[in-house]
Motif scaffolding. Structure first.
Motif, PDB file in Angstrom:
ATOM      1  N   LYS A 144     -15.874 -24.183  -6.928  1.00  0.00           N
ATOM      2  CA  LYS A 144     -16.230 -23.492  -6.862  1.00  0.00           C
ATOM      3  C   LYS A 144     -15.333 -22.353  -7.650  1.00  0.00           C
ATOM      4  O   LYS A 144     -14.822 -21.558  -8.026  1.00  0.00           O
ATOM      5  N   GLN A 145     -14.052 -22.680  -7.069  1.00  0.00           N
ATOM      6  CA  GLN A 145     -12.795 -21.851  -7.172  1.00  0.00           C
ATOM      7  C   GLN A 145     -11.558 -22.993  -7.436  1.00  0.00           C
ATOM      8  O   GLN A 145     -11.443 -24.132  -6.891  1.00  0.00           O
ATOM      9  N   LYS A 146     -10.879 -22.136  -8.140  1.00  0.00           N
ATOM     10  CA  LYS A 146     -10.456 -22.888  -9.303  1.00  0.00           C
ATOM     11  C   LYS A 146      -8.365 -22.602  -8.688  1.00  0.00           C
ATOM     12  O   LYS A 146      -7.881 -22.347  -8.528  1.00  0.00           O
ATOM     13  N   GLY A 147      -8.278 -21.540  -7.152  1.00  0.00           N
ATOM     14  CA  GLY A 147      -7.283 -22.069  -6.557  1.00  0.00           C
ATOM     15  C   GLY A 147      -6.922 -20.300  -6.134  1.00  0.00           C
ATOM     16  O   GLY A 147      -7.451 -19.267  -6.149  1.00  0.00           O
ATOM     17  N   ASP A 148      -6.323 -20.648  -6.064  1.00  0.00           N
ATOM     18  CA  ASP A 148      -5.647 -18.800  -5.091  1.00  0.00           C
ATOM     19  C   ASP A 148      -5.046 -17.624  -6.300  1.00  0.00           C
ATOM     20  O   ASP A 148      -4.640 -18.357  -7.247  1.00  0.00           O
ATOM     21  N   VAL A 149      -5.539 -16.559  -6.137  1.00  0.00           N
ATOM     22  CA  VAL A 149      -5.176 -15.347  -6.821  1.00  0.00           C
ATOM     23  C   VAL A 149      -3.963 -15.003  -7.128  1.00  0.00           C
ATOM     24  O   VAL A 149      -3.715 -14.220  -6.315  1.00  0.00           O
ATOM     25  N   ILE A 150      -3.459 -14.722  -8.109  1.00  0.00           N
ATOM     26  CA  ILE A 150      -2.325 -14.318  -7.523  1.00  0.00           C
ATOM     27  C   ILE A 150      -2.149 -13.019  -8.876  1.00  0.00           C
ATOM     28  O   ILE A 150      -2.445 -13.196  -9.895  1.00  0.00           O
ATOM     29  N   LEU A 151      -2.027 -12.281  -8.353  1.00  0.00           N
ATOM     30  CA  LEU A 151      -2.343 -10.316  -9.000  1.00  0.00           C
ATOM     31  C   LEU A 151      -0.978  -9.561  -8.251  1.00  0.00           C
ATOM     32  O   LEU A 151      -0.291 -10.022  -7.700  1.00  0.00           O
ATOM     33  N   GLN A 152      -0.237  -8.871 -10.005  1.00  0.00           N
ATOM     34  CA  GLN A 152       0.944  -7.079  -9.622  1.00  0.00           C
ATOM     35  C   GLN A 152      -0.273  -6.202  -9.974  1.00  0.00           C
ATOM     36  O   GLN A 152      -0.928  -6.178 -11.357  1.00  0.00           O
ATOM     37  N   CYS A 153       0.221  -5.430  -8.727  1.00  0.00           N
ATOM     38  CA  CYS A 153      -0.590  -4.086  -8.965  1.00  0.00           C
ATOM     39  C   CYS A 153       0.448  -3.222  -8.741  1.00  0.00           C
ATOM     40  O   CYS A 153       1.031  -3.052  -7.565  1.00  0.00           O
ATOM     41  N   GLU A 154      -0.245  -2.367  -9.375  1.00  0.00           N
ATOM     42  CA  GLU A 154       0.400  -1.348  -9.741  1.00  0.00           C
ATOM     43  C   GLU A 154       0.348   0.164  -8.275  1.00  0.00           C
ATOM     44  O   GLU A 154       1.281   0.797  -7.764  1.00  0.00           O
ATOM     45  N   HIS A 155      -1.184  -0.063  -7.523  1.00  0.00           N
ATOM     46  CA  HIS A 155      -1.535   0.893  -6.349  1.00  0.00           C
ATOM     47  C   HIS A 155      -1.066  -0.825  -5.189  1.00  0.00           C
ATOM     48  O   HIS A 155      -2.900  -0.686  -4.662  1.00  0.00           O
ATOM     49  N   ILE A 156      -0.051  -0.785  -4.962  1.00  0.00           N
ATOM     50  CA  ILE A 156      -0.784  -1.891  -3.802  1.00  0.00           C
ATOM     51  C   ILE A 156      -1.469  -1.629  -3.006  1.00  0.00           C
ATOM     52  O   ILE A 156      -1.814  -2.405  -2.151  1.00  0.00           O
ATOM     53  N   PHE A 157      -0.444  -0.267  -2.186  1.00  0.00           N
ATOM     54  CA  PHE A 157      -1.019   0.045  -0.900  1.00  0.00           C
ATOM     55  C   PHE A 157      -2.739  -0.057  -1.054  1.00  0.00           C
ATOM     56  O   PHE A 157      -3.312  -0.158   0.123  1.00  0.00           O
ATOM     57  N   GLU A 158      -3.158   1.197  -1.448  1.00  0.00           N
ATOM     58  CA  GLU A 158      -4.279   1.189  -1.983  1.00  0.00           C
ATOM     59  C   GLU A 158      -5.667  -0.112  -2.370  1.00  0.00           C
ATOM     60  O   GLU A 158      -6.959   0.200  -1.854  1.00  0.00           O
ATOM     61  N   THR A 159      -5.348  -1.064  -2.993  1.00  0.00           N
ATOM     62  CA  THR A 159      -5.774  -2.148  -3.302  1.00  0.00           C
ATOM     63  C   THR A 159      -5.597  -2.512  -2.980  1.00  0.00           C
ATOM     64  O   THR A 159      -6.856  -2.990  -2.337  1.00  0.00           O
ATOM     65  N   VAL A 160      -4.554  -3.178  -1.616  1.00  0.00           N
ATOM     66  CA  VAL A 160      -4.765  -4.163  -0.782  1.00  0.00           C
ATOM     67  C   VAL A 160      -5.919  -3.654   0.766  1.00  0.00           C
ATOM     68  O   VAL A 160      -6.746  -4.338   1.220  1.00  0.00           O
ATOM     69  N   THR A 161      -5.884  -2.381   1.055  1.00  0.00           N
ATOM     70  CA  THR A 161      -6.039  -1.553   2.204  1.00  0.00           C
ATOM     71  C   THR A 161      -7.964  -1.775   1.624  1.00  0.00           C
ATOM     72  O   THR A 161      -8.863  -2.045   1.819  1.00  0.00           O
ATOM     73  N   LYS A 162      -8.809  -0.979   0.281  1.00  0.00           N
ATOM     74  CA  LYS A 162      -9.521  -1.540   0.151  1.00  0.00           C
ATOM     75  C   LYS A 162      -9.968  -2.795  -0.046  1.00  0.00           C
ATOM     76  O   LYS A 162     -11.302  -2.452   0.239  1.00  0.00           O
ATOM     77  N   LEU A 163      -9.432  -3.155  -0.134  1.00  0.00           N
ATOM     78  CA  LEU A 163     -10.732  -5.120  -0.474  1.00  0.00           C
ATOM     79  C   LEU A 163     -10.058  -5.722   0.602  1.00  0.00           C
ATOM     80  O   LEU A 163     -11.608  -6.097   0.964  1.00  0.00           O
ATOM     81  N   CYS A 164      -9.252  -5.534   1.439  1.00  0.00           N
ATOM     82  CA  CYS A 164      -9.329  -6.104   3.201  1.00  0.00           C
ATOM     83  C   CYS A 164     -10.748  -4.866   4.298  1.00  0.00           C
ATOM     84  O   CYS A 164     -10.819  -5.512   4.434  1.00  0.00           O
ATOM     85  N   MET A 165     -10.494  -3.766   3.434  1.00  0.00           N
ATOM     86  CA  MET A 165     -11.574  -2.968   4.293  1.00  0.00           C
ATOM     87  C   MET A 165     -13.288  -3.580   3.407  1.00  0.00           C
ATOM     88  O   MET A 165     -14.595  -3.621   4.262  1.00  0.00           O
ATOM     89  N   LEU A 166     -13.436  -3.954   2.573  1.00  0.00           N
ATOM     90  CA  LEU A 166     -14.553  -3.596   2.366  1.00  0.00           C
ATOM     91  C   LEU A 166     -15.302  -5.188   2.317  1.00  0.00           C
ATOM     92  O   LEU A 166     -16.057  -6.235   2.322  1.00  0.00           O
ATOM     93  N   ALA A 167     -13.811  -6.437   2.561  1.00  0.00           N
ATOM     94  CA  ALA A 167     -14.378  -7.533   2.797  1.00  0.00           C
ATOM     95  C   ALA A 167     -14.300  -7.657   4.982  1.00  0.00           C
ATOM     96  O   ALA A 167     -14.365  -8.729   4.887  1.00  0.00           O
ATOM     97  N   ASN A 168     -13.887  -6.049   5.018  1.00  0.00           N
ATOM     98  CA  ASN A 168     -13.726  -6.540   6.922  1.00  0.00           C
ATOM     99  C   ASN A 168     -13.075  -7.280   8.009  1.00  0.00           C
ATOM    100  O   ASN A 168     -12.920  -8.350   8.131  1.00  0.00           O
ATOM    101  N   LYS A 169     -11.686  -7.330   6.942  1.00  0.00           N
ATOM    102  CA  LYS A 169     -10.861  -8.660   7.154  1.00  0.00           C
ATOM    103  C   LYS A 169      -9.850  -8.691   6.974  1.00  0.00           C
ATOM    104  O   LYS A 169      -8.889  -9.211   6.452  1.00  0.00           O
ATOM    105  N   GLN A 170      -9.105  -6.907   7.881  1.00  0.00           N
ATOM    106  CA  GLN A 170      -7.948  -6.907   7.885  1.00  0.00           C
ATOM    107  C   GLN A 170      -6.705  -7.577   8.665  1.00  0.00           C
ATOM    108  O   GLN A 170      -5.312  -7.748   8.475  1.00  0.00           O
ATOM    109  N   ASN A 171      -7.578  -8.160   9.918  1.00  0.00           N
ATOM    110  CA  ASN A 171      -6.602  -9.108  10.280  1.00  0.00           C
ATOM    111  C   ASN A 171      -5.894 -10.313   9.792  1.00  0.00           C
ATOM    112  O   ASN A 171      -5.002 -11.039   9.703  1.00  0.00           O
TER     113      ASN A 171
END
Length: 213
Positions: A144-171
């Motif tokens: 189902k997956q093509k491989g890992d996703v490589i992204l560049q974000c302007e607001h890296i701290f905000e984006t990663v924080t929201k992603l790990c909180m929504l996924a509930n995978k902070q660790n």
């Protein structure tokens, strides 16, 4: 008596503060606590980001193509931000949107969904200890997956924080030094190297590695 009154006074001040915190302020504080746990003392630029509030979303639903909205119908959109996606093979940079819903992350190109990642299957989130905005979303090795996703974000701290909180995978968030491995697909792996230079850039080196300056 003085010590008792000091304790009562402090408790009263804390109670007044807590009762005065709005729902929006509470969400902001929760996100900042997670960001601190993930990035504090690990990634450059974190201290400068502390006094910058996280926004609810960088783009609104009106900014998303109606065809994409139809495809993700039924999932509440929680956060949208423009990103640059790097191809796994040639590392060509492409403008995309990262759409985070309650249950999945979508990499969107105009009217197409290029990749969907269910939070339940998310294997990890990696970023470097330097000041770049690169984040790698690690996905399971399946058809189902093509491989890992490589992204560049302007607001890296905000984006990663929201992603790990929504996924509930902070660790599962890792802040790496030097380099990291990512899955290209079909059992193949690539290497990303992080280094310091005079100007920020991302390019494919002669040895085939993706170099982030």
């Amino acid at each position: 008596t003085s010590e008792m009154l000091q304790k009562i006074c402090i408790r009263n001040l804390v109670r007044r503060y807590c009762r005065g915190v709005t729902a929006e302020r509470e969400v902001q504080l929760q996100q900042k606590v997670v960001a601190s746990a993930v990035f504090r003392g690990k990634k450059e630029g974190y201290l400068q980001s502390i006094n910058q509030p996280f926004v609810d979303t960088r783009l609104k639903e009106n900014d998303i193509n109606p065809k994409v909205l139809q495809l993700i119908h039924g999932e509440k959109i929680k956060y949208v931000t423009p990103v640059i996606k790097y191809d796994r093979n040639g590392f060509k940079a492409r403008d995309r949107l990262l759409v985070l819903t309650q249950s999945s992350a979508y990499v969107v190109e105009m009217a197409k969904i290029k990749q969907k990642i269910d939070y339940a299957t998310l294997k990890g989130i990696s970023t470097s200890n330097l000041s770049d905005g690169i984040v790698v979303i690690h996905v399971p090795e399946d058809n189902k997956q093509k491989g890992d996703v490589i992204l560049q974000c302007e607001h890296i701290f905000e984006t990663v924080t929201k992603l790990c909180m929504l996924a509930n995978k902070q660790n599962l968030v890792k802040v790496v030094q030097g380099s990291l491995q990512f899955r290209i697909g079909s059992g193949k792996e690539g290497t990303m190297v992080f280094t310091v230079g005079q100007e920020p850039q991302v390019f494919k080196a002669k040895n085939g590695q993706l170099t982030v300056v």
